[in-house]
Design a protein around this motif. Structure first.
Motif: not given
Length: 184
Positions: A119-120, A122-123, A150
């Motif tokens: 999970t970030s 931003h993509p 995201v």
């Protein structure tokens, strides 16, 4: 075959294990896995199909007819079609999504794969995902199948979840830690 006790303990896991063993004997694990993937997508996309598999007011015969028609429409393998017939006969179609997930987990474990979610904020680019997958594979010693999500609340950094292990390198967590340290 080594199947985790957690999977075997559940109803869905027992059905998935039985299907996996039959598919292994027939040499059709890949075909059944693709069939279950298609079936899972159909269940997600169709409210009517979901209702047909979960409605307790439908008779076993009606449910069996519905899944036979879906199996024909999706061109499912005979083993998968028979499996759906058994589920309809035993009134277990409502557990089909759990069985699909359990079958995928068993098949992945058999291939030596592990599933990870990153999970970030931003993509991530394809290059970043490939690099992360390579590093996680080296760390785990097994092939890592990566799913990217995201969450803008992370602010930056990454949170990687592999099974029950969580690697949290997000800015949100660092800021929370700093805030806690300043309160002390």
């Amino acid at each position: 075959m080594d199947i985790s006790a957690g999977i075997q303990a559940s109803l869905a896991g027992r059905y998935a294990s039985a299907l996996f063993e039959l598919a292994s004997e027939n040499g059709s694990v890949t075909a059944v896995e693709k069939d279950l993937e298609s079936l899972g997508e159909a269940l997600s996309a169709s409210d009517d199909l979901r209702a047909a598999t979960t409605n307790p007011q439908l008779s076993r015969t009606d449910q069996a007819s519905a899944v036979a028609a879906i199996a024909d429409h999706l061109s499912l393998a005979p083993l998968t079609t028979s499996f759906l017939g058994v589920l309809a006969g035993n009134r277990r179609l409502a557990k089909l999504p759990d069985m699909i997930a359990a079958f995928k987990a068993i098949a992945a474990a058999q291939r030596g794969e592990v599933t990870a979610t990153v999970t970030s904020a931003h993509p991530l680019s394809d290059d970043q995902i490939a690099t992360l997958k390579t590093k996680l594979t080296a760390r785990q010693g097994r092939t890592v199948m990566l799913t990217a999500d995201v969450d803008p609340d992370l602010l930056g950094g990454l949170v990687v979840t592999i099974g029950s292990e969580r690697i949290d390198a997000s800015i949100r967590t660092r800021l929370n830690s700093l805030s806690q340290a300043m309160k002390a």
